[in-house]
Design an enzyme around this catalytic site. Structure first.
Site, mmCIF file in Angstrom:
data_model
loop_
_atom_site.group_PDB
_atom_site.id
_atom_site.type_symbol
_atom_site.label_atom_id
_atom_site.label_comp_id
_atom_site.label_asym_id
_atom_site.label_seq_id
_atom_site.Cartn_x
_atom_site.Cartn_y
_atom_site.Cartn_z
ATOM 1 N N HIS A 98 25.041 4.815 29.221
ATOM 2 C CA HIS A 98 25.920 6.214 29.114
ATOM 3 C C HIS A 98 27.140 5.732 28.176
ATOM 4 C CE1 HIS A 98 27.931 9.795 29.899
ATOM 5 N NE2 HIS A 98 29.012 9.331 29.893
ATOM 6 N N ASP A 115 -6.934 3.665 7.880
ATOM 7 C CA ASP A 115 -7.055 5.053 7.670
ATOM 8 C C ASP A 115 -8.548 5.351 7.152
ATOM 9 O OD1 ASP A 115 -4.298 5.292 7.844
ATOM 10 O OD2 ASP A 115 -3.796 6.290 5.831
ATOM 11 N N GLY A 155 0.810 -1.345 0.035
ATOM 12 C CA GLY A 155 -0.302 -0.077 -0.093
ATOM 13 C C GLY A 155 0.891 1.168 0.236
ATOM 14 N N GLY A 165 0.449 23.470 4.060
ATOM 15 C CA GLY A 165 0.326 22.505 5.049
ATOM 16 C C GLY A 165 1.383 22.206 5.968
#
Length: 459
Positions: A436, A303, A42, A176
């Site tokens: 870290h 969607d 898609g 936009g």
């Protein structure tokens, strides 16, 4: 006479929602028909997430080459070879597509090529073939919208055409300032374009925490990406060399292209949904919280269901529906727990409630928020990025929102999702430490600050 085949599930659309439903249903032993008129994968794989992120990676590399000398790496930026960039982008898509089609065929899923139409409560027609499904899943996705009267033609383009350009535009006006507009503006600027964003609302990325929007605007100003907020589009004129965009405040802007990035609309027209009584609103399918349409055994995912238009939301919907049909009674999906990432430079990630939404829900007095500035993070210093991690909690209660902006901050949203979804208290992190030097430490520092014991911050 049409040829009829019967399946446990017939899925209309093979984007993120449709193919996820197919894969999970196949895994659960169901017979599956997956109908797709274009390509499996898609929009996300072929015209959305994957190609845009490949373009954005190339943009990041361009920035790093330009800035190499500042960290002692001698380098010179000689420009962009769009043919090679597109070959790289298409290569990524092609490999992902090959992998996905192989996966689908390995699950004994019948992939049926052609445009399907819902013709009954349990039937989908594809050309001369009639597919009968004990269950039907509507997963037809979305398309790039435009404004009334604004034709997408010539130099007026959407993200679909933007990804096919064989040149770096000299200049672009982006209509936009949401996720898609901001991402492409960011990419083009890094590749060498002059960019101006026109946005009707008061801020860029208006769905984010206001502090995040302001930080992105600061970063864009520094990068010389122009933007006009609270500015409404009026009309565009174009010739073979470029466009002139007129805004309602009487101003005009010239550029090589106008990118229309005003959101995506649901692809539901002329597919037989209304005729079968599927409940619709402004083109969207209004399914319930279990994604059932209220008609027969018909479900809707992705969607076309109102809410966040994100590939991974569709993917989650697809898995949910396959498990629902299989009788596994999966947990309902909470929209605010779906992580959101905007792949601009700097990157934005968020999950849960922003400060305004939390204060609205719980009351201003009962919400606490802290920001840990990336200036105090060693790895971020090395990367030369500005930004922060912001964590929102109920006072004396759980963390309800995670928001971050800075280089690579999209990679930190996984931990943000876990802390919000699992309703973690800052105190729950006692005895845990973040490695870290990593950017992930910035998340740990924000949590420490929220627990009332900030270490690497002045307070």
């Amino acid at each position: 006479m049409a040829d009829t085949q019967e399946y446990d599930i017939v899925i209309l659309g093979a984007g993120s929602g449709g193919y996820a439903a197919a894969l999970r249903a196949g895994q659960l032993g169901m017979t599956v028909a997956l109908v797709e008129g274009d390509k499996v994968g898609g929009t996300c794989l072929h015209r959305g997430c994957i190609p845009t992120k490949a373009l954005l990676h190339a943009a990041d590399v361009a920035d790093e080459v330009r800035e190499g000398a500042s960290i002692g790496v001698k380098s010179s930026f000689e420009g962009i070879d769009m043919t090679a960039l597109n070959a790289y982008k298409d290569g990524v898509v092609s490999r992902m597509y090959k992998g996905l089609t192989g996966l689908v065929s390995s699950r004994n899923i019948d992939t049926i090529e052609g445009w399907g139409r819902l013709t009954g409560k349990d039937t989908v027609q594809v050309g001369d073939r009639v597919l009968k499904g004990k269950n039907i899943v509507l997963a037809t996705g979305s398309y790039s919208k435009s404004l009334p009267g604004l034709a997408i033609e010539g130099r007026v383009i959407t993200s679909d055409q933007a990804l096919l350009l064989d040149e770096v535009p000299e200049s672009v006006i982006v209509l936009g300032g949401g996720v898609i507009g901001s991402e492409l503006a960011s990419a083009w600027r890094s590749l060498g374009s002059e960019v101006t964003i026109i946005e009707g609302l008061p801020n860029l990325v208006p769905n984010e925490d206001p502090a995040i929007s302001k930080a992105l605007e600061r970063a864009f100003r520094k990068r010389k990406i122009a933007f006009k907020t609270k500015t409404m589009f009026d009309r565009v004129e174009q010739n073979e060399n470029g466009v002139t965009v007129y805004t309602q405040d009487g101003k005009s802007y010239d550029a090589s292209y106008l990118l229309v990035a005003v959101g995506r609309g649901p692809s539901t027209a002329n597919l037989g949904y209304e005729e079968q009584g599927i409940p619709m609103e402004r083109g969207f399918v209004t399914a319930n919280d279990r994604l059932h349409t209220g008609v027969g055994n018909i479900y809707a995912v992705g969607d076309i269901v109102p809410g966040l238009q994100l590939a991974h939301r569709g993917f989650l919907h697809g898995i949910f529906v396959a498990e629902e049909i299989a009788g596994l009674n999966p947990k309902t999906i909470e929209e605010h727990l779906i992580p959101r990432v905007t792949y601009t430079n700097p990157e934005i990630s968020s999950v849960g409630l922003n400060q305004d939404a939390a204060e609205e829900k719980y009351g201003k007095e009962t919400v606490e928020a802290v920001e840990f500035n990336l200036a105090g993070n060693g790895k971020s210093q090395m990367l030369g990025t500005a930004g922060f991690v912001k964590v929102v909690r109920e006072k004396d209660g759980p963390i309800v929102g995670f928001h971050a902006i800075g280089a690579r901050m999209g990679e930190q949203v996984g931990e943000g999702q876990l802390m919000v979804a699992w309703e973690a208290f800052p105190e729950d992190f006692e005895g845990l430490i973040h490695a870290h030097p990593t950017q992930n430490e910035a998340v740990g520092e924000a949590i420490l600050a929220l627990a009332g014991k900030p270490l690497h911050t002045h307070n």
